[in-house]
Design a protein around this motif. Structure first.
Motif, PDB file in Angstrom:
ATOM      1  N   VAL A 722       0.844  -1.205   0.000  1.00 51.87           N
ATOM      2  CA  VAL A 722       0.000   0.000   0.000  1.00 51.87           C
ATOM      3  C   VAL A 722       0.878   1.254   0.000  1.00 51.87           C
ATOM      4  CG1 VAL A 722      -1.922  -1.166   1.132  1.00 51.87           C
ATOM      5  CG2 VAL A 722      -0.253   0.081   2.527  1.00 51.87           C
ATOM      6  N   LEU A 723       2.196   1.063   0.158  1.00 51.26           N
ATOM      7  CA  LEU A 723       3.126   2.191   0.278  1.00 51.26           C
ATOM      8  C   LEU A 723       4.070   2.327  -0.920  1.00 51.26           C
ATOM      9  CD1 LEU A 723       4.069   1.230   3.932  1.00 51.26           C
ATOM     10  CD2 LEU A 723       2.660   3.207   3.313  1.00 51.26           C
ATOM     11  N   THR A 724       4.202   1.269  -1.715  1.00 52.69           N
ATOM     12  CA  THR A 724       5.157   1.263  -2.823  1.00 52.69           C
ATOM     13  C   THR A 724       4.529   1.888  -4.067  1.00 52.69           C
ATOM     14  OG1 THR A 724       4.403  -0.977  -3.324  1.00 52.69           O
ATOM     15  CG2 THR A 724       6.427  -0.768  -2.028  1.00 52.69           C
ATOM     16  N   ALA A 725       5.352   2.578  -4.834  1.00 51.71           N
ATOM     17  CA  ALA A 725       4.842   3.257  -6.032  1.00 51.71           C
ATOM     18  C   ALA A 725       4.750   2.280  -7.205  1.00 51.71           C
ATOM     19  CB  ALA A 725       5.762   4.416  -6.396  1.00 51.71           C
ATOM     20  N   ASP A 726       3.747   2.470  -8.019  1.00 46.82           N
ATOM     21  CA  ASP A 726       3.539   1.624  -9.197  1.00 46.82           C
ATOM     22  C   ASP A 726       4.263   2.256 -10.390  1.00 46.82           C
ATOM     23  OD1 ASP A 726       2.667  -0.117 -11.094  1.00 46.82           O
ATOM     24  OD2 ASP A 726       0.540   0.403 -10.927  1.00 46.82           O
ATOM     25  N   ARG A 727       5.556   1.981 -10.453  1.00 47.09           N
ATOM     26  CA  ARG A 727       6.404   2.673 -11.418  1.00 47.09           C
ATOM     27  C   ARG A 727       7.371   1.641 -11.966  1.00 47.09           C
ATOM     28  NH1 ARG A 727       8.901   6.192  -7.764  1.00 47.09           N
ATOM     29  NH2 ARG A 727       7.424   7.883  -7.974  1.00 47.09           N
ATOM     30  N   GLY A 728       7.559   1.596 -13.266  1.00 44.15           N
ATOM     31  CA  GLY A 728       8.510   0.655 -13.845  1.00 44.15           C
ATOM     32  C   GLY A 728       9.932   1.064 -13.521  1.00 44.15           C
ATOM     33  N   SER A 729      10.865   0.094 -13.617  1.00 46.81           N
ATOM     34  CA  SER A 729      12.273   0.389 -13.335  1.00 46.81           C
ATOM     35  C   SER A 729      12.776   1.513 -14.245  1.00 46.81           C
ATOM     36  CB  SER A 729      13.117  -0.872 -13.548  1.00 46.81           C
ATOM     37  OG  SER A 729      12.922  -1.362 -14.868  1.00 46.81           O
ATOM     38  N   SER A 730      12.408   1.424 -15.523  1.00 44.84           N
ATOM     39  CA  SER A 730      12.695   2.474 -16.497  1.00 44.84           C
ATOM     40  C   SER A 730      11.938   2.091 -17.755  1.00 44.84           C
ATOM     41  CB  SER A 730      14.194   2.577 -16.804  1.00 44.84           C
ATOM     42  OG  SER A 730      14.572   1.590 -17.757  1.00 44.84           O
ATOM     43  N   ARG A 731      12.018   2.917 -18.782  1.00 41.73           N
ATOM     44  CA  ARG A 731      11.353   2.565 -20.033  1.00 41.73           C
ATOM     45  C   ARG A 731      12.016   1.367 -20.690  1.00 41.73           C
ATOM     46  NH1 ARG A 731      10.624   8.504 -22.531  1.00 41.73           N
ATOM     47  NH2 ARG A 731      11.607   9.103 -20.568  1.00 41.73           N
ATOM     48  N   LEU A 732      13.242   1.048 -20.293  1.00 41.64           N
ATOM     49  CA  LEU A 732      13.899  -0.111 -20.891  1.00 41.64           C
ATOM     50  C   LEU A 732      13.198  -1.393 -20.454  1.00 41.64           C
ATOM     51  CD1 LEU A 732      16.586  -0.787 -22.636  1.00 41.64           C
ATOM     52  CD2 LEU A 732      17.272  -1.842 -20.477  1.00 41.64           C
ATOM     53  N   ALA A 733      13.254  -1.711 -19.180  1.00 41.85           N
ATOM     54  CA  ALA A 733      12.777  -3.020 -18.722  1.00 41.85           C
ATOM     55  C   ALA A 733      11.367  -2.990 -18.157  1.00 41.85           C
ATOM     56  CB  ALA A 733      13.729  -3.583 -17.670  1.00 41.85           C
ATOM     57  N   GLN A 734      10.918  -1.842 -17.663  1.00 44.56           N
ATOM     58  CA  GLN A 734       9.593  -1.753 -17.039  1.00 44.56           C
ATOM     59  C   GLN A 734       9.435  -2.797 -15.933  1.00 44.56           C
ATOM     60  OE1 GLN A 734       7.511   0.624 -17.446  1.00 44.56           O
ATOM     61  NE2 GLN A 734       7.463   1.336 -19.558  1.00 44.56           N
ATOM     62  N   GLY A 735      10.527  -3.061 -15.197  1.00 45.31           N
ATOM     63  CA  GLY A 735      10.489  -4.084 -14.149  1.00 45.31           C
ATOM     64  C   GLY A 735       9.786  -3.595 -12.892  1.00 45.31           C
ATOM     65  N   CYS A 736       9.455  -4.536 -12.018  1.00 45.87           N
ATOM     66  CA  CYS A 736       8.836  -4.241 -10.718  1.00 45.87           C
ATOM     67  C   CYS A 736       9.817  -3.460  -9.849  1.00 45.87           C
ATOM     68  CB  CYS A 736       8.474  -5.555 -10.038  1.00 45.87           C
ATOM     69  SG  CYS A 736       8.215  -5.459  -8.241  1.00 45.87           S
ATOM     70  N   THR A 737       9.311  -2.461  -9.128  1.00 47.96           N
ATOM     71  CA  THR A 737      10.178  -1.648  -8.261  1.00 47.96           C
ATOM     72  C   THR A 737       9.687  -1.672  -6.811  1.00 47.96           C
ATOM     73  OG1 THR A 737       8.943   0.393  -8.650  1.00 47.96           O
ATOM     74  CG2 THR A 737      10.711  -0.107 -10.190  1.00 47.96           C
ATOM     75  N   GLY A 738       9.108  -2.788  -6.405  1.00 44.75           N
ATOM     76  CA  GLY A 738       8.468  -2.851  -5.095  1.00 44.75           C
ATOM     77  C   GLY A 738       9.388  -2.883  -3.888  1.00 44.75           C
ATOM     78  N   GLN A 739      10.695  -3.012  -4.088  1.00 51.77           N
ATOM     79  CA  GLN A 739      11.591  -3.204  -2.949  1.00 51.77           C
ATOM     80  C   GLN A 739      11.675  -1.980  -2.036  1.00 51.77           C
ATOM     81  OE1 GLN A 739      14.500  -5.596  -0.813  1.00 51.77           O
ATOM     82  NE2 GLN A 739      13.168  -6.181  -2.475  1.00 51.77           N
ATOM     83  N   HIS A 740      11.456  -0.792  -2.602  1.00 50.15           N
ATOM     84  CA  HIS A 740      11.706   0.437  -1.831  1.00 50.15           C
ATOM     85  C   HIS A 740      10.494   1.365  -1.756  1.00 50.15           C
ATOM     86  CE1 HIS A 740      16.317   0.264  -2.761  1.00 50.15           C
ATOM     87  NE2 HIS A 740      15.938  -0.663  -1.920  1.00 50.15           N
TER      88      HIS A 740
END
Ligand code: MGD
Ligand code: MGD
Ligand code: MO
Length: 773
Positions: A722-740
């Protein structure tokens, strides 16, 4: 009663049933496992739990008003129906969507770990079924390493990336040769209890003990001291989260500045070193990336970085990057910088030296592996070409028809009308769950097969109860596993197998024969095993007949190599073993990536400030950096109601670790109920104070079941998403960024809302034919 073998992603076990309920189920580690995981203790309390889905259920609003977007999803009550009603509603709706909107309107990406077992793998059956009815929009990559698998092919080629990701240098080679293991992200042993499909013999502890006994030291770069077990010789480099690239660049800078970089290696095996070194020196931006620049950013003193760089050059050094580092904004960069640092050291391809990725992320990385595939269900081919990078699920549902960037391509989100989820829990795994709830309100219909009333099941329209592994027969083996195990049914089923459900739907949709090929699930087990056995026997291996194997309960996999050295062939002969990058070499500068023109992923490893880091402007409002890592008490959200997971809850909630100084500044004591919040949401958690954290860092693992039932908080139970942003790693990979995530924490005052996550939803009735008979 007999002990019967079974398996999980966190290890094999035996089950003994002596009576009804949890008290009558004894779960013991499989005798094969020298170092079993405590996660097995979650099983007895979970399998009979009140949160099991017992009957097919349809959301009341959907039943009354029919398919359509509905913000009530997730808040509505359910109506239990019989199997025949559920199957006919579902087959009818699949037919409607297919006819009116085409197959690309069906989302079958259905990410998730499901359960161990080669036959009853939920996603394999979903995909096989959907392919046979004309296909579906799929997802690519994983939440685990979705950034690495896109960036690594640009650095070391597709084949090279596969070698890195499929296990790299073997653990015994590290244990025998590595002198200095520089572990960015630490070596968190609790993660190596797990491998997809299972792991019969856990051995990471033994390898670390062997290496340590021989004098290997580990440099633990992590915000958490206990990311390295106490008994492994090592040193803690308490790093500011998200700044690993800063530290790596400074280490590179020292190697270059002090003439310690291996120029011969760079010349022969890499391209782009000059561009990268120019960046280190600050030629493009006037800022040398030296230790004095790095120290205030990454929190590691300049002198320690200098000394470490010298030590790395003087010893056999393995440069290790855990997967967690790439599960962040700009997560491409630590992977690329890690390879660059290893290249400057010039030890790539040498036993125990070079680069490694994910040794502490999964049990199968670095494990002994056979060069043959494992038994599996054929999924067929998907005629629909639409796909999303897996973590773009909310974006897709909220923005149909809109463009997005991915790895040099501009693609469009399809218009999804039906979401079909099996074996995964997006309300566990995805970021910004408030946004995901909005996204789940958009499609006409959401279908979920689940053993449990997870938040994902509650957000569905049609929920079908499925069995757990204790309630069916299967074949158990993971990638990089040592044994094939018989997984034998021990309990009467609750619900049906995914296979049975899809067989019924396939029959109703006219593809029954294609789907089942005329086999029962028992016949499928024999068939899959038989096919696999034939392949292996054809290559000269001795493999028993199915009946022999089933009676033995276990078969040791033949000819597994544990002497791999990553990129040894390339090192020995770079012309004959070219990497399949454009240059044939390791690319420290990639013309391809530079050519995409993404400001958030330039052509060489670089420090790019993320939104969520303690040195950025957002930290003024949210001054604690939350690490949302993997839970040590369960796998993801699975069996969170089990005894081991529940035993670690504090004040009835997931526990959040805080540094005592940060707690004191906020008047928080050990065991207090706290509210963790930022601009995206809030959750309750129970405080545990620990000096194993860097000050300014908080840790709340993933996996507490999402509980939106308390109105004053987004989650009453402690789900960090509920606190992590829904944002891709970058336009390259669009990976999950949930760690931080950046957060603030305060004591929770007043009467806390109860945790209702494990209570089944309310069931109602509707007039007419759909009632349970
Ligand atoms: N903030 C943050 N979020 C993260 C991460 C992070 O680091 N930080 N890590 C991410 C990572 S790496 C991952 S892999 C994901 C994991 O996310 P998931 O894989 O979605 O999590 P699981 O809890 O394993 O979900 C599996 C679901 O399948 C169900 N299931 C089990 N067996 C069966 C079966 O036989 N049939 C059916 N139909 N269902 C079954 C289980 O009950 C469970 O609900 O989370 C990601 N989310
Ligand atoms: N017990 C258990 N084991 C698991 C899982 C589970 O749910 N439970 N999930 C499995 C799955 S699906 C996956 S993909 C893997 C994931 O494996 P990883 O991604 O390696 O695991 P995490 O626990 O998310 O992160 C590992 C450590 O990285 C550190 N870290 C976080 N951010 C930073 C940073 O910015 N810099 C540095 N230097 N360190 C940082 C954290 O302290 C954290 O403890 O784990 C697998 N193993
Ligand atoms: Mo993962």
């Amino acid at each position: 009663m007999d002990r019967v073998p079974n398996s999980t992603h966190w290890g094999a076990f035996t089950a003994t049933v002596t009576g009804p309920g949890p008290a009558g189920l004894r779960v013991e580690p499989h005798p094969l496992d020298p170092d079993p995981s405590p996660l097995l203790d979650n099983i007895p309390g979970a399998v009979h739990h009140r949160s099991r889905v017992r009957r097919p259920a349809v959301r009341r609003g959907w039943l009354e008003r029919g398919p359509g977007a509905d913000p009530a999803r997730g808040g509505d009550e359910f109506v239990e129906v019989d199997w025949d009603t559920a199957a006919s509603l579902l087959a009818g709706e699949l037919g409607r969507v297919r006819e009116r909107h085409g197959n690309s309107a069906i989302y079958g990406g259905s990410y998730g770990w499901a359960s161990a077992g080669r036959f009853h793998h939920a996603q394999s059956h979903l995909r096989r079924f959907l392919n046979q009815i004309g296909g579906y929009t799929r997802s690519v990559n994983t939440y685990s390493n979705g950034t690495s698998v896109v960036v690594l092919p640009h650095i070391v080629g597709t084949g090279g990336a596969a070698q890195v990701m499929s296990g790299g240098t073997s653990w015994p080679v590290i244990a025998r040769h590595t002198e200095l293991l520089v572990a960015f992200g630490g070596l968190r042993v609790s993660n190596a209890w797990v491998a997809p499909g299972g792991h019969a013999r856990h051995s990471i502890g033994a390898h670390l003990a062997e290496g340590g006994g021989r004098g290997m030291r580990v440099a633990n770069f992590s915000p958490l001291r206990d990311d390295l077990p106490d008994d492994v010789p090592g040193d803690w480099y308490s790093i500011v989260p998200g700044t690993d690239v800063v530290a790596m660049l400074a280490l590179c800078w020292v190697l270059v500045d002090e003439g310690l970089a291996d120029r011969a290696f760079l010349d022969r095996y890499t391209v782009g070193a000059e561009r990268f070194i120019a960046y280190l020196r600050g030629e493009p931006d006037g800022q040398p990336k030296d230790p004095d620049w790095a120290a205030p950013r990454c929190g590691v003193p300049a002198e320690r970085l200098r000394e470490l760089a010298r030590a790395m050059a003087a010893r056999r050094t393995l440069m290790h990057v855990s997967w967690s580092l790439q599960r962040t904004e700009h997560g491409e960069q630590p992977v690329w910088a890690g390879v660059a640092l290893a290249a400057l050291l010039g030890q790539i391809g040498r036993p125990g030296g070079g680069f490694g990725h994910g040794y502490s992320s999964m049990a199968d990385v670095g494990s002994a592996q056979g060069r043959y595939s494992l038994p599996s269900v054929r999924q067929g081919t998907n005629p629909v070409t639409d796909f999303i990078p897996v973590a773009r699920i909310s974006d897709m549902l909220l923005n149909p028809g809109e463009p997005f960037d991915y790895n040099g391509r501009r693609l469009r989100y399809p218009d999804i009308k039906l979401v079909y989820w099996v074996g995964g829990n997006p309300f566990h795994h995805h970021q910004d769950l408030t946004r995901l709830r909005r996204a789940f309100g958009r499609p006409d219909t959401v279908v979920v097969h689940e053993p449990y009333w997870t938040a994902t099941a509650r957000h569905a329209d049609i929920v079908l109860p499925v069995t757990t592994t204790l309630e069916r027969d299967d074949l158990g083996v993971g990638r990089g596993d040592s044994h094939l195990l018989a997984m034998k049914r021990a309990l009467e089923p609750t619900g049906r197998d995914d296979y049975e459900i899809f067989a019924e739907l396939a029959e109703r949709m006219g593809v029954g024969k294609e789907y089942t090929e005329g086999r029962t699930s028992g016949e499928w087990l024999r068939h899959l095993y038989g096919e696999w056995r034939e392949r292996l026997v054809g290559r000269g291996y001795d493999v028993p007949e199915f009946d022999r194997f089933w009676a033995d309960g276990v078969f040791e996999l033949p000819d597994r190599r544990d002497d791999r050295v990553l990129f040894a062939e390339f090192r020995a002969d770079p012309a004959a073993h070219r990497l399949d990058t454009p240059s044939g070499r390791i690319e420290l500068f990639s013309e391809t990536v530079a050519g995409f023109g993404y400001p958030d992923c330039p052509g060489h490893p670089a420090w790019l400030e993320p939104h969520d880091w303690l040195g950025g402007p957002r930290a003024a409002e949210y001054p604690l950096h939350l690490i949302a890592n993997q839970p040590a008490t369960r796998l993801h959200s699975q069996l969170d109601m089990g005894g081991h997971s529940q035993g670690a809850k504090v004040a009835g909630r997931e526990s959040i670790r805080l540094h005592p100084d940060d707690a004191a500044a906020r008047g928080i004591s050990d065991g207090d109920l706290v509210r963790v919040h930022n601009d995206l949401g809030s959750c309750l958690a129970g405080a545990v104070l620990s000096t194993d954290l860097r000050p300014g860092v908080a840790q709340l693992p993933t996996g507490a079941w999402f509980d939106p039932s308390g109105e004053e908080v987004t989650c009453a139970h402690g789900n960090p998403n509920v606190l992590t942003a829904d944002r891709g790693s970058s336009r390259l990979a669009q990976g999950c960024t949930g760690q931080h995530a950046l957060v603030e924490v305060e004591r929770f005052e007043g009467e806390p809302p109860p945790v209702r996550a494990f209570e089944p939803p309310a069931f109602g009735e509707v007039a007419g034919a759909h009632r349970v008979r």
